[in-house]
Scaffold this motif. Sequence first.
Motif, PDB file in Angstrom:
ATOM      1  N   UNK A   9       0.084  10.138   1.537  1.00 51.04           N
ATOM      2  CA  UNK A   9      -0.062   9.334   0.426  1.00 51.04           C
ATOM      3  C   UNK A   9      -1.124   8.157   0.903  1.00 51.04           C
ATOM      4  N   UNK A  10      -0.924   7.539   1.932  1.00 51.95           N
ATOM      5  CA  UNK A  10      -1.883   6.534   2.330  1.00 51.95           C
ATOM      6  C   UNK A  10      -3.311   7.088   2.230  1.00 51.95           C
ATOM      7  N   UNK A  11      -3.377   8.151   3.004  1.00 42.44           N
ATOM      8  CA  UNK A  11      -4.824   8.808   2.834  1.00 42.44           C
ATOM      9  C   UNK A  11      -5.327   8.941   1.277  1.00 42.44           C
ATOM     10  N   UNK A  12      -4.531   9.225   0.549  1.00 42.12           N
ATOM     11  CA  UNK A  12      -4.912   9.454  -0.859  1.00 42.12           C
ATOM     12  C   UNK A  12      -5.218   7.858  -1.674  1.00 42.12           C
ATOM     13  N   UNK A  13      -4.267   7.100  -1.281  1.00 45.64           N
ATOM     14  CA  UNK A  13      -4.770   5.510  -1.628  1.00 45.64           C
ATOM     15  C   UNK A  13      -5.971   5.254  -1.073  1.00 45.64           C
ATOM     16  N   UNK A  14      -6.014   5.502   0.008  1.00 45.50           N
ATOM     17  CA  UNK A  14      -7.400   5.094   0.790  1.00 45.50           C
ATOM     18  C   UNK A  14      -8.629   5.674   0.288  1.00 45.50           C
ATOM     19  N   UNK A  46     -11.564   3.249  -2.176  1.00 44.52           N
ATOM     20  CA  UNK A  46     -13.050   3.074  -1.710  1.00 44.52           C
ATOM     21  C   UNK A  46     -13.140   2.154  -0.459  1.00 44.52           C
ATOM     22  N   UNK A  47     -14.422   1.813  -0.052  1.00 40.54           N
ATOM     23  CA  UNK A  47     -14.730   0.966   1.254  1.00 40.54           C
ATOM     24  C   UNK A  47     -13.941  -0.233   1.007  1.00 40.54           C
ATOM     25  N   UNK A  48     -14.205  -0.817  -0.040  1.00 41.97           N
ATOM     26  CA  UNK A  48     -13.831  -2.323  -0.330  1.00 41.97           C
ATOM     27  C   UNK A  48     -12.305  -2.431  -0.300  1.00 41.97           C
ATOM     28  N   UNK A  49     -11.585  -1.444  -0.933  1.00 44.67           N
ATOM     29  CA  UNK A  49     -10.266  -1.300  -0.976  1.00 44.67           C
ATOM     30  C   UNK A  49      -9.737  -1.038   0.450  1.00 44.67           C
ATOM     31  N   UNK A  50     -10.402  -0.127   0.941  1.00 45.56           N
ATOM     32  CA  UNK A  50      -9.771   0.030   2.481  1.00 45.56           C
ATOM     33  C   UNK A  50      -9.868  -1.191   3.403  1.00 45.56           C
ATOM     34  N   UNK A  51     -10.982  -2.044   3.033  1.00 44.25           N
ATOM     35  CA  UNK A  51     -10.992  -3.176   3.787  1.00 44.25           C
ATOM     36  C   UNK A  51      -9.898  -4.263   3.583  1.00 44.25           C
ATOM     37  N   UNK A  52      -9.274  -4.206   2.185  1.00 44.20           N
ATOM     38  CA  UNK A  52      -8.502  -4.982   1.723  1.00 44.20           C
ATOM     39  C   UNK A  52      -7.053  -4.631   2.184  1.00 44.20           C
ATOM     40  N   UNK A  53      -7.017  -3.365   2.192  1.00 46.75           N
ATOM     41  CA  UNK A  53      -5.579  -2.892   2.614  1.00 46.75           C
ATOM     42  C   UNK A  53      -5.649  -3.034   4.055  1.00 46.75           C
ATOM     43  N   UNK A  54      -6.611  -3.122   4.881  1.00 46.05           N
ATOM     44  CA  UNK A  54      -6.470  -3.259   6.384  1.00 46.05           C
ATOM     45  C   UNK A  54      -6.172  -4.782   6.402  1.00 46.05           C
ATOM     46  N   UNK A  55      -6.841  -5.460   5.795  1.00 43.92           N
ATOM     47  CA  UNK A  55      -6.383  -7.125   5.820  1.00 43.92           C
ATOM     48  C   UNK A  55      -5.122  -7.440   5.634  1.00 43.92           C
ATOM     49  N   UNK A  56      -4.800  -6.741   4.567  1.00 42.97           N
ATOM     50  CA  UNK A  56      -3.182  -6.743   4.110  1.00 42.97           C
ATOM     51  C   UNK A  56      -2.334  -6.513   5.309  1.00 42.97           C
ATOM     52  N   UNK A  57      -2.516  -5.239   5.826  1.00 44.96           N
ATOM     53  CA  UNK A  57      -1.638  -4.803   6.764  1.00 44.96           C
ATOM     54  C   UNK A  57      -1.748  -5.643   8.179  1.00 44.96           C
ATOM     55  N   UNK A  58      -2.872  -6.299   8.507  1.00 44.89           N
ATOM     56  CA  UNK A  58      -2.883  -7.425   9.559  1.00 44.89           C
ATOM     57  C   UNK A  58      -2.132  -8.271   9.381  1.00 44.89           C
TER      58      UNK A  58
END
Length: 247
Positions: free
Chosen positions: A213-218, A222-234
């Motif tokens: 599911x996480x791979x599908x969301x990522x 896209x790239x911007x969304x992945x960066x936002x997701x990483x920042x959110x997780x941090x």
Amino acid sequence: MPSAQDPFYVVKEEIQDSIDKLQSTFHQWERIPSDTGEQVHLTKELLAACDSIEWQVDELDKAISVAARDPSWYGIDEVELEKRRRWTSTARTQVSTMKRAVEAGKELNGTGTTSVSGMRRELMRLPDSHQAGRSNRYSAQDNDDLIASESDRQMLLIKQQDEELDELSASVQRIGGVGLTIHEELLAQDKIIDELGMEMDSTSNRLDFVQKKLAMVMKKAGAKGQIMMILFLVVLFIILFVLVFFT
């Protein structure tokens, strides 16, 4: 234990040598006329030797009794113990017979040689018409005593074996109880391991599902969304770290 190294046989040989010398002196004493200085001297010598040998035989009997308490410790068995008891009994009888004959001869010195010889024959149990019936009666009584003694000894051995078997049975029952307890504990541990394995399989399936599911969301973000997701997780990790270690 070999006979050459067994202290019993060493002492036995010494006592047997003393008995042989005693018999030789006794036969010499029998041939000496009564009421002579030489006979008086030999009488004292014989009585002293008899007392000494009797004491040695008694001490050897005590040693046999000690060994009989735990024969395996001394490397012997019941047959050997019985053989040793018979030898000490025979040795004591020989010495006692000669001692009684000497004492009787000492008391009858004033009555003449014929009376002394008759007393010696009686004490030595020589075969004559007057002694035959008494010897047979003594022999029968001795046999009865021996049979009774052997029967008592066999009963004692059987009783000891029964007690040992009871103790062995109790030990086996205790060991069986311990074995059943261990078996039940192993079954419980096996059940726990099976449940843990099932939980691990279920958790692994859930993680695989979350990862997909996480791979599908990522992928959709896209790239911007992945960066936002990483920042959110941090940020989420930092918040959880502070909550866990500083509160």
